[in-house]
Design a protein around this motif. Structure first.
Motif, mmCIF file in Angstrom:
data_model
loop_
_atom_site.group_PDB
_atom_site.id
_atom_site.type_symbol
_atom_site.label_atom_id
_atom_site.label_comp_id
_atom_site.label_asym_id
_atom_site.label_seq_id
_atom_site.Cartn_x
_atom_site.Cartn_y
_atom_site.Cartn_z
ATOM 1 N N GLN A 121 6.732 -0.513 -14.791
ATOM 2 C CA GLN A 121 5.974 -0.056 -13.627
ATOM 3 C C GLN A 121 5.576 -1.227 -12.712
ATOM 4 N N TRP A 122 5.982 -2.414 -13.066
ATOM 5 C CA TRP A 122 5.571 -3.613 -12.316
ATOM 6 C C TRP A 122 6.678 -3.964 -11.349
ATOM 7 N N TRP A 166 4.413 5.075 -6.131
ATOM 8 C CA TRP A 166 3.736 5.288 -7.402
ATOM 9 C C TRP A 166 2.994 6.617 -7.295
ATOM 10 N N LEU A 167 3.419 7.618 -8.075
ATOM 11 C CA LEU A 167 2.891 8.965 -7.911
ATOM 12 C C LEU A 167 1.679 9.257 -8.777
ATOM 13 N N THR A 168 1.404 8.428 -9.739
ATOM 14 C CA THR A 168 0.276 8.718 -10.622
ATOM 15 C C THR A 168 -0.653 7.524 -10.719
ATOM 16 N N VAL A 169 -1.272 7.199 -9.606
ATOM 17 C CA VAL A 169 -2.282 6.153 -9.566
ATOM 18 C C VAL A 169 -3.641 6.833 -9.668
ATOM 19 N N GLY A 170 -4.454 6.433 -10.612
ATOM 20 C CA GLY A 170 -5.725 7.124 -10.765
ATOM 21 C C GLY A 170 -6.731 6.352 -11.575
ATOM 22 N N ASP A 191 -4.486 -1.779 -11.235
ATOM 23 C CA ASP A 191 -3.186 -2.432 -11.372
ATOM 24 C C ASP A 191 -2.420 -2.399 -10.056
ATOM 25 N N TRP A 192 -2.599 -1.331 -9.326
ATOM 26 C CA TRP A 192 -2.005 -1.230 -7.976
ATOM 27 C C TRP A 192 -2.537 -2.359 -7.101
#
Length: 404
Positions: free
Chosen positions: A398-399, A82-86, A365-366
């Motif tokens: 994304q899940w 996952w490249l855009t966890v923020g 969510d991660w």
């Protein structure tokens, strides 16, 4: 019992050197200006040193075999990124961001209570350790008054923190072996609910098949021994500091200007993960383990004057597991500035430095994916609010960590 192994790379590891953009990213029309070689003329990962990931527009650093080999592995553990966890915070403080992540939100971090604590109350198990932490201190995820049992294998002497009759944080203080650490944690537990830990047979190092690098890799080795030995820890945390590279970051080779700090640590990281996966599969316990890795934030898309990069946003996370759907999620990246806070034209905060990258996957969510995998069921809206204090509704595509 299922176990999550979470590796926290403190210091903001850089995804551009691990999962770099390749030729074109779907949905991004101006990539030529932002492609890693253009913005990192001396510190990028050359495309010849990376393998494209299908049609995603990204590639995998060839040194990252633990990810690349598992991308479409026919059996066993698979990989996803996952490249855009923020999050929406403008802070770029390492400690503050880790507090937010481990606390599951700033409002909880301030109360010195972690999300693993609150999650554990949804599925209390008297015979389980909520969290086993390897490092010089316990993960913030478990500190607080609601955790049932936790143990930390520490490199320095620490103290027992007792918050209530049924909630204690067990700190072992420089044990010489995992066996000693577990036995001491069990001896200090409330009652005898986990007293059986001291009778577990932890396999010796010589029985492992993985080749672990020295230093941090030895923590991965001990995690393999503890899991294979049957330690009932539901969440194992391992911190690895030292990723705060502002210079000499590099791709896959050294340069005349100095060592490639990120590349050297990255290879060690890769070797440790690969060895752990090999041992879990060899021992037949990979089905009950989910390996995750993350950092607190990422780096700018433009290098600084020292062949490195400075603090940015939109971090990244990795996962390996038999129920993981291989993929690259959170893309395409929005390379444009998104925060209304940073508007000063011509400064380090402007679009030219691109410090702030839009994120599409909230770090909570991660965490929720990991929690649902441990619970083996979806969480209800009420439970999500109890643990993280917000409403979670990520896009279905994304899940990709199944809880079944």
């Amino acid at each position: 019992m299922r176990t999550v192994v979470n590796i926290f790379r403190r210091g903001a590891a850089m995804w551009q050197l691990e999962i770099p953009p390749s030729q074109s990213v779907p949905g991004v029309s101006f990539l030529d200006d932002y492609r890693t070689p253009n913005r990192f003329p001396t510190a990028h990962v050359a495309l010849v040193d990376a393998t494209p990931i299908g049609s995603t527009g990204y590639a995998v650093n060839n040194a990252f075999t633990a990810f690349l080999d598992r991308w479409q592995h026919p059996t066993g553990m698979k990989s996803a990124a996952w490249l855009t966890v923020g999050s929406s915070t403008p802070s770029r403080s390492h400690t503050f961001e880790q507090n937010r992540i481990d606390g599951g939100g700033a409002e909880y971090a301030a109360r010195n209570s972690g999300w693993v604590n609150r999650w554990s109350q949804l599925d209390p198990q008297e015979s389980a350790l909520d969290l086993l932490s390897l490092g010089n201190g316990a993960s913030r995820s478990v500190i607080g008054g609601d955790s049932r049992y936790a143990a930390a294998i520490s490199t320095i002497p620490t103290v027992i923190v007792a918050n209530s009759d049924r909630a204690r944080l067990m700190m072992t203080g420089a044990p010489t072996t995992p066996e000693a650490a577990v036995a001491r944690a069990a001896a200090r537990s409330v009652g005898d609910t986990i007293a059986a830990l001291d009778s577990l047979v932890i396999p010796p190092v010589s029985s492992l098949v993985g080749v672990y690098p020295s230093g941090w890799g030895e923590k991965m080795r001990d995690i393999a021994r503890l899991i294979i030995g049957g330690v009932p820890a539901r969440y194992i945390n391992c911190d690895w500091s030292g990723w705060d590279h502002h210079k000499n970051m590099g791709g896959t080779v050294h340069s005349p200007s100095g060592p490639r700090e990120h590349a050297d640590m990255f290879k060690t990281f890769n070797a440790g993960i690969a060895a752990l996966i090999k041992d879990l599969e060899h021992a037949g316990c990979a089905d009950r383990v989910l390996i995750t890795a993350q950092t607190e934030f990422s780096r700018t898309m433009r290098q600084n004057g020292g062949e490195g990069a400075d603090h940015g946003t939109s971090t990244h996370g990795y996962a390996w597991g038999t129920t993981v759907t291989s993929g690259l999620y959170g893309a395409p990246l929005d390379y444009r500035e998104y925060s209304p806070i940073y508007k000063d034209s011509g400064s380090w905060q402007d679009r030219g430095n691109n410090r702030l990258l839009e994120y599409s996957f909230d770090y909570r969510d991660w965490q929720r994916m990991q929690a649902e995998w441990l619970l083996e069921r979806p969480m209800t809206p009420e439970e999500i609010s109890q643990v993280w204090g917000y409403e979670s509704n990520p896009p279905a595509d994304q899940w990709k960590i199944s809880h079944v």
